[in-house]
Design an enzyme around this catalytic site. Sequence first.
Site, PDB file in Angstrom:
ATOM      1  N   GLU A   1      78.392  12.440  46.454  1.00 30.50           N
ATOM      2  CA  GLU A   1      78.009  11.027  46.479  1.00 30.50           C
ATOM      3  C   GLU A   1      77.909  10.447  45.078  1.00 30.50           C
ATOM      4  OE1 GLU A   1      76.223  13.515  47.803  1.00 30.50           O
ATOM      5  OE2 GLU A   1      76.553  13.273  49.962  1.00 30.50           O
TER       6      GLU A   1
ATOM      7  N   HIS B   1      67.095  12.821  56.961  1.00 24.92           N
ATOM      8  CA  HIS B   1      68.294  12.008  57.174  1.00 24.92           C
ATOM      9  C   HIS B   1      67.973  10.577  57.613  1.00 24.92           C
ATOM     10  CE1 HIS B   1      70.205  15.822  56.668  1.00 24.92           C
ATOM     11  NE2 HIS B   1      71.402  15.374  56.959  1.00 24.92           N
TER      12      HIS B   1
ATOM     13  N   HIS C   1      71.706   6.475  17.043  1.00 24.73           N
ATOM     14  CA  HIS C   1      72.157   7.867  17.081  1.00 24.73           C
ATOM     15  C   HIS C   1      73.266   8.098  16.061  1.00 24.73           C
ATOM     16  CE1 HIS C   1      70.273   6.962  20.937  1.00 24.73           C
ATOM     17  NE2 HIS C   1      70.053   8.238  21.095  1.00 24.73           N
TER      18      HIS C   1
ATOM     19  N   HIS D   1      70.325  13.853  15.993  1.00 23.76           N
ATOM     20  CA  HIS D   1      70.823  13.241  17.228  1.00 23.76           C
ATOM     21  C   HIS D   1      70.429  11.777  17.397  1.00 23.76           C
ATOM     22  CE1 HIS D   1      71.658  12.580  21.481  1.00 23.76           C
ATOM     23  NE2 HIS D   1      70.417  12.157  21.593  1.00 23.76           N
TER      24      HIS D   1
END
Lengths: 686, 686
Positions: B429, B491, B29, B265
């Site tokens: 999380e 869950h 890159h 890029h």
Amino acid sequence: MTGDELDRLCINTLRFLAVDMVQQANSGHPGMPLGAAPMAYALWSRFLRHAPADPAWIDRDRFVLSAGHGSALLYALLHMTGYEQMTLDQLKRFRQWQSLTPGHPESHLVRGVEASTGPLGQGVGNALGMAIAEAHLAARYNRPGHGVIDHHTYVLASDGDMMEGVQAEAASLAGHLRLGKLIVLYDANGVTLSGTTSIAFSEEVGARYRAYGWHVQRVDDGNDLAAITRAIETARDAKDQPSLIAVRTVIGFGAPDVQGKFAAHGAPLGPDEVKKTKANLGWPEAPAFHIPEPALAHMRAAIERGATAEDGWRRRFDAYRAAFPALATELERRFRHELPAGWDANLPEFPADAKGTATRKASEGVLQALAQAVPELVGGSGDLDPSTYTWMKQDGDFESPDRPRDGAQGTVGGGWGYGGRNIHFGIREHAMGAAINGLAYHGGFIPFGATFLVFSDYMRPPIRLAAIARLPAIWVFTHDSIAVGEDGPTHEAVEQTLALRAIPNLVVLRPADANETRVAWQIAVERTDGPTALVLTRQHVPTLDRAVYAPAEGVRQGAYVLNPAERDPDLILIGTGSEVGLLVAAEPRLRDHGVRPRIVSMPSWELFAAQREDDRARVLPPEIIARLAVEAGTAIGWERWIGDGGDVISVDRFGASAPGAVVMEHYGFTVDNVVERALALHRRQS
Amino acid sequence: MTGDELDRLCINTLRFLAVDMVQQANSGHPGMPLGAAPMAYALWSRFLRHAPADPAWIDRDRFVLSAGHGSALLYALLHMTGYEQMTLDQLKRFRQWQSLTPGHPESHLVRGVEASTGPLGQGVGNALGMAIAEAHLAARYNRPGHGVIDHHTYVLASDGDMMEGVQAEAASLAGHLRLGKLIVLYDANGVTLSGTTSIAFSEEVGARYRAYGWHVQRVDDGNDLAAITRAIETARDAKDQPSLIAVRTVIGFGAPDVQGKFAAHGAPLGPDEVKKTKANLGWPEAPAFHIPEPALAHMRAAIERGATAEDGWRRRFDAYRAAFPALATELERRFRHELPAGWDANLPEFPADAKGTATRKASEGVLQALAQAVPELVGGSGDLDPSTYTWMKQDGDFESPDRPRDGAQGTVGGGWGYGGRNIHFGIREHAMGAAINGLAYHGGFIPFGATFLVFSDYMRPPIRLAAIARLPAIWVFTHDSIAVGEDGPTHEAVEQTLALRAIPNLVVLRPADANETRVAWQIAVERTDGPTALVLTRQHVPTLDRAVYAPAEGVRQGAYVLNPAERDPDLILIGTGSEVGLLVAAEPRLRDHGVRPRIVSMPSWELFAAQREDDRARVLPPEIIARLAVEAGTAIGWERWIGDGGDVISVDRFGASAPGAVVMEHYGFTVDNVVERALALHRRQS
């Protein structure tokens, strides 16, 4: 009774149905329904255009309870507004075995539940997808004077939703896309499971949403029905921006000892507190599940209102059908999940080619043909189209018609507005997953999303939810192994294919060559009761000569014998994806050693496992215990197919950065190694 | 040569080293290094306090290249500033087999690389963890006049980082925590892999960060070294807010045909464009890897500068040691990854108890004892402490000392400021995972993060990166199966334990009872070369009587025989976690049927697989082919342990909402079913 009194009666009915459900189950979340009932009532009684007698009406508004833990409130709403399935008995069986009122809403179980929610943040992403769906169908199918698609997507979201990254990604993209019919009611009660949000969350949510380009309002009192109503009206008027309405509420409102406290979030109030709460809000203590007749009558008017709205729509649709029969037929077909006749007539057949092509490249070819025939195929990638090859080149970009795109690079075709089918999700894999689910929930779409296989890790929650909710979503995962090479271990999938196989009801397909890729796409597009993941190579793989090897249609059985002419094999070589080419190349070498291999291509464990035992035995005869599996991924799970006598060439550590062929060689993915390991296995068995 | 000229020479040296690396590798890159070299140079030459001769100096500034695809720039910086390992030869071996210059930075390979990055957004989360680490150590160890911990965390982030949800979560929490020493340089080049960001990303990033509570600046010209320098100075002065500096750059700056385009890029410029770029920026065309002597001399001054800084710090630290010997010793010990003597002397032994306790609850007890003895144990949960039981109750909250916390609920103890060890991650999380990694990267910590097992899906990318980077991170995953019950399938973990086992170098432990939980925690705390996941129940499980059954220390072998007195077993029952109790209960029933079972508790596949073959054979003798595995999770992978003759009671579909015991019964997790299936297996084998 005044109108205000009736409203309050309805709101308290919703509240106490939820409270009693939780109490009867002795499990659940009473706090959110107590606080959010007024906004839910305002929305459902004054705005939500739905037809309880026909929950599948295609032009209904969509309502997503992103705060899925407040399911009792949703079930109460469905009961009160007259959804037939949602009986009082079901409310009483909240959270019980095989009830229609599970702990978190499950869309495939219950009509009227628009999305399976619970894992926080997902609902906002689903709603993004639904709003994309509406905007796209409106752009494609509406005609002047014929607005047959014209509905809103409403979300009820919680503080928890506002913290999740998937929500942030989705909101950023919704703002970019200027989806004016997306309206989020944010139940800002300032309390989550573990405490007040002040211990972890002090950002200005409204300012953040403004930065995304949303229209933002605030209602300071969650019990102020008039203010909530005005805010929703204003939000609907803001037609070129999605809207956030932050409503300040009190969790557990009315419960004297726990309101405003985190104790109200996720546990039943208990008999004493239920009693106190009912007394406090002027509700009869008994019986539980009390529904005042005026409240029921008032809310059940939704049936009549919905029927009238739907009737009006049907008349409009009939006029539309008369004027645009082909469009009307196509639109209805899409919502029936039926593919158009001849949809797969022009899929490419790839000629044998020893050098071959990457399966991602073959996928691109198949996708172009599919895109021509299947207008419901809509999707995009997480900023990787030039690598995943998932642009539909004959179509345009899905974009706001109002957004200037001067000098934009990387577009497929401009000027399509919301009618474009290529969605640029940006580097937002998680929101892409949730939005793809939203398109599928909405109906009328076979949506797909693409990224590198290793980044499936960024979007596992929506993949899992698609499998739970049985959504016909398609994931295109390219760059599927250590053969990615130079980008190194962070970009090289090792355990991802297995981790996907582990998700129930997800079909994972890792095709071996271009023609298997075509069949894999066919399977994915045909599937109606669950998602499919296509696992594709970055690197070239040979296109097998199907005059020599068995037809690629064998993919449908999950595993098939490539060389059935060999009727007395000594051992079985099993491969998937790019490794099948190694097995094919090893075959003559093994024959030189006097060993007769059967070659099995096994693109899908799930499809193979679903075959009858005797069909499986025809592919993997139990008496042939010498079996070598070759897959550039973890060995875990291969024992099921190779048995105690088998061996596997696999990747049980992380990859490495070097040219792909170099990495593959160092990790043992060479014809030499396959031959050597196969011979060793043969020696050991004989 | 003027100072400006020298600066420009250095910047161009960095640019062309990167360009030549990518060109030589024919992979990589180049665009980001060309555009971001000035800000990187400004930071590294004028601010970054590091000691190239001692990359492990504990009070160095941390630099995280969140835009890991710009690795060539980082390697060029390391070479130019004199990191010994990072030779010119290594630069020339960019992206080659076993070089120190892999495609994306790998911290365990290369000294000076602070974090393994590449998957976007992670670096911002890592930096959050590093800034937490610094703030915490400073609060715990600094004394008036003795500022031995005082460093900054700098990040170089890209547009892609700014789109990822993990970044949003991390930035929100960093703002909440007012981590003033965290400074993010945002390389806003407006281009990503697939195009200009304008096709998918039009939010106002600065306004969003202000909404999080960050100090935000903008630099309009990425080549304006003076402006960048002033902005960093200003950011350092904003001591009670993290800082974002958005620097407008041009991707591929100087490459005439591709600058500002997405073609710059992720692909080499190609020989022609390299030639043109060098000509354009006044750089000699040959040789490649040209390093002007003045540039090298100027940047290598970092060695001397770093040595001086470190010497100064060492003198301060010596004074600190003299004044506070215990603190100094403890701090140094922490950075050596050595546990304190006697750290496990007071861990609880749990007495036999037929009713028992949930392993999450046992974990809480073990954690309290560990917390007393092991100050480097720092962590928290994603808003679930009341459920995961991961509060360290004798300690306080990690929080900004300046943030008022009136009426806050859910805190452990206030007033600890940054010295608290309980981190409230909020419902984030993914950022929790990345921040836990950041604490581990920083050094001086054994960090842990907790959530429900099913939500490990939200944080798989950082778990995987912890395993790649060999970080001693601990994940506490509770609510580990369908026994969760009422909350339902969204869950209830089914496939998560296997999906974690599939990650190389992650040790997964699912203890069967309270005492196994203690040993599991010991293993996790002792581990220094990779992460550990503890998989714990929500529901009670019996605490086994260790006078009857083998000691829980067997956990260390991954699997062990619970009833070794049975020397002539007919079959083997293998279980993990909550299912071991079923096996124990089944034993007398099987004996009544004249069948002698061996019972094997197998808390960790990885630890068992790492045993010697003969040790494994002592637990699972090859001659006993009748083996029944019982685990409330997917069956996939169990064939490895049960073999062709075995059977498994497992969960191969999604869970359901009902009381946990009801779900377990319907899914076959009963003593009756274990007995029945074991007898069937025994009959089949004999």
